[in-house]
Design an enzyme around this catalytic site. Sequence first.
Site, PDB file in Angstrom:
ATOM      1  N   ASN A  73       0.867  -1.186   0.000  1.00 36.75           N
ATOM      2  CA  ASN A  73       0.000   0.000   0.000  1.00 36.75           C
ATOM      3  C   ASN A  73       0.900   1.231   0.000  1.00 36.75           C
ATOM      4  OD1 ASN A  73      -2.067   1.854   0.283  1.00 36.75           O
ATOM      5  ND2 ASN A  73      -2.317   1.508   2.476  1.00 36.75           N
ATOM      6  N   TRP A  74       1.031   1.856  -1.156  1.00 39.42           N
ATOM      7  CA  TRP A  74       1.976   2.954  -1.304  1.00 39.42           C
ATOM      8  C   TRP A  74       1.494   4.250  -0.641  1.00 39.42           C
ATOM      9  CZ3 TRP A  74       3.817   2.651  -7.150  1.00 39.42           C
ATOM     10  CH2 TRP A  74       4.520   1.451  -7.336  1.00 39.42           C
ATOM     11  N   LYS A  75       0.211   4.348  -0.354  1.00 40.05           N
ATOM     12  CA  LYS A  75      -0.378   5.569   0.229  1.00 40.05           C
ATOM     13  C   LYS A  75      -0.085   6.769  -0.691  1.00 40.05           C
ATOM     14  CE  LYS A  75      -0.104   3.420   4.747  1.00 40.05           C
ATOM     15  NZ  LYS A  75       0.048   3.587   6.203  1.00 40.05           N
ATOM     16  N   HIS A  91      -9.555   1.547   5.043  1.00 44.72           N
ATOM     17  CA  HIS A  91      -8.270   1.749   5.715  1.00 44.72           C
ATOM     18  C   HIS A  91      -8.427   2.736   6.869  1.00 44.72           C
ATOM     19  CE1 HIS A  91      -4.045   2.741   6.407  1.00 44.72           C
ATOM     20  NE2 HIS A  91      -3.767   1.604   5.792  1.00 44.72           N
ATOM     21  N   GLU A 136      -6.774   5.132   7.877  1.00 47.40           N
ATOM     22  CA  GLU A 136      -6.518   6.531   7.571  1.00 47.40           C
ATOM     23  C   GLU A 136      -7.741   7.207   6.962  1.00 47.40           C
ATOM     24  OE1 GLU A 136      -2.980   5.991   5.285  1.00 47.40           O
ATOM     25  OE2 GLU A 136      -1.868   5.355   7.072  1.00 47.40           O
ATOM     26  N   GLU A 173      -5.490  -4.585  10.600  1.00 51.37           N
ATOM     27  CA  GLU A 173      -4.439  -3.611  10.862  1.00 51.37           C
ATOM     28  C   GLU A 173      -4.748  -2.867  12.161  1.00 51.37           C
ATOM     29  OE1 GLU A 173      -2.355  -2.092   6.982  1.00 51.37           O
ATOM     30  OE2 GLU A 173      -4.363  -1.271   7.083  1.00 51.37           O
ATOM     31  N   GLY A 226       2.560   2.278  10.870  1.00 48.90           N
ATOM     32  CA  GLY A 226       3.565   3.320  10.713  1.00 48.90           C
ATOM     33  C   GLY A 226       4.258   3.739  11.986  1.00 48.90           C
ATOM     34  N   SER A 282       3.244  -2.170  10.405  1.00 44.97           N
ATOM     35  CA  SER A 282       4.711  -2.218  10.538  1.00 44.97           C
ATOM     36  C   SER A 282       5.279  -3.591  10.187  1.00 44.97           C
ATOM     37  CB  SER A 282       5.128  -1.804  11.956  1.00 44.97           C
ATOM     38  OG  SER A 282       4.735  -0.469  12.227  1.00 44.97           O
ATOM     39  N   GLY A 321       2.840  -1.271   4.330  1.00 46.97           N
ATOM     40  CA  GLY A 321       2.912   0.155   4.080  1.00 46.97           C
ATOM     41  C   GLY A 321       4.314   0.617   3.741  1.00 46.97           C
ATOM     42  N   GLY A 322       4.998   1.207   4.722  1.00 43.58           N
ATOM     43  CA  GLY A 322       6.295   1.833   4.473  1.00 43.58           C
ATOM     44  C   GLY A 322       7.324   0.929   3.829  1.00 43.58           C
TER      45      GLY A 322
END
Length: 317
Positions: free
Chosen positions: A72-74, A160, A162, A234, A240, A280, A301-302
């Site tokens: 998930n590049w966001k 998600h 966010e 999640e 993150g 994470s 994610g990251g």
Amino acid sequence: ETQPLRKSSPFRPRNRCPGPHPRRPRILDSMFSLRFVLTTMCVAGIAASNTMMAPSTMRLRGGDRKYFIAGNWKMNPATLDEAKTLAADVVKSANNCKRDMDVAVCCPYPFLATVAELTKGSKVSVGAEDCFTEDKGAFTGGVSVAQIKSVGCKYVVIGHSERRHGNIASESDATFNLKTRKVLDAGLEVVFCIGETKEEYEAKLNKAVCALQLSKGLAGVSKEEMKRVTIAYEPVWAIGTGLTATPEGAQEVHAFIRSHLTEMFGADVASEVRIQYGGSVAPDNVDTLMGMPDIDGALVGGASLVAAKFDKIINFK
């Protein structure tokens, strides 16, 4: 019950001050307190009814569930050239993977068509990070499922955290249910995200919150349509932050999620639904996480933005 955290984690429940958060206006504290109380009231009944649902022992991976790793590049990377380079690296990693598994990248709207073209014919599929609730019309900034499908996407991420908790939006379970309906009606697949906040975790409401989000978000979805739904658990406190649930703690919640899906759709359907873990996920914890019987992949994610890290995650042991 709550998932145990790593002993080295700085994340610790702590006593709260009776007054408002020193860096937040009183009105926001009041609004948050009301939301938390309402959530607690809503999930209390589910918590009580599901107390005995979670299996007491772990079982072997069931059905024909293939592992599913998705990045998930966001709102990353900064440019199309960077997106093209990253997509090409993911294709190499996936094509070199000897395991029979699914790999996807979910990227920002401006990159979807290009990334879909770059990954065509490879082991990598493409997903959108969200969609709008309408098919077309005067909705400035909205992107419809039809538009997403037309550029070659297979997946759409729905729910998600966010978009649940105000980072970019504060959308409701009803909105996520409507989006899920739009995606399934278009013949695409849903990655449906659920998970508790830090406050809900500390109040031991993690399982009840997940049950509520599943019940509301997947309302009206048929057993047959569940073949095109992946659940991504999640925990919000782990996204993150560098914190992650222990593999055993994540497994406990995943097993509960599968038990709740059994209540909703039956054991046959529940045994086939893939449940990803997100929060994470990194090269140093992916092996043990993927070793759990009810963890069927990861929403990353990251680490998905660093080709070398994502390669190690795709090629977990």
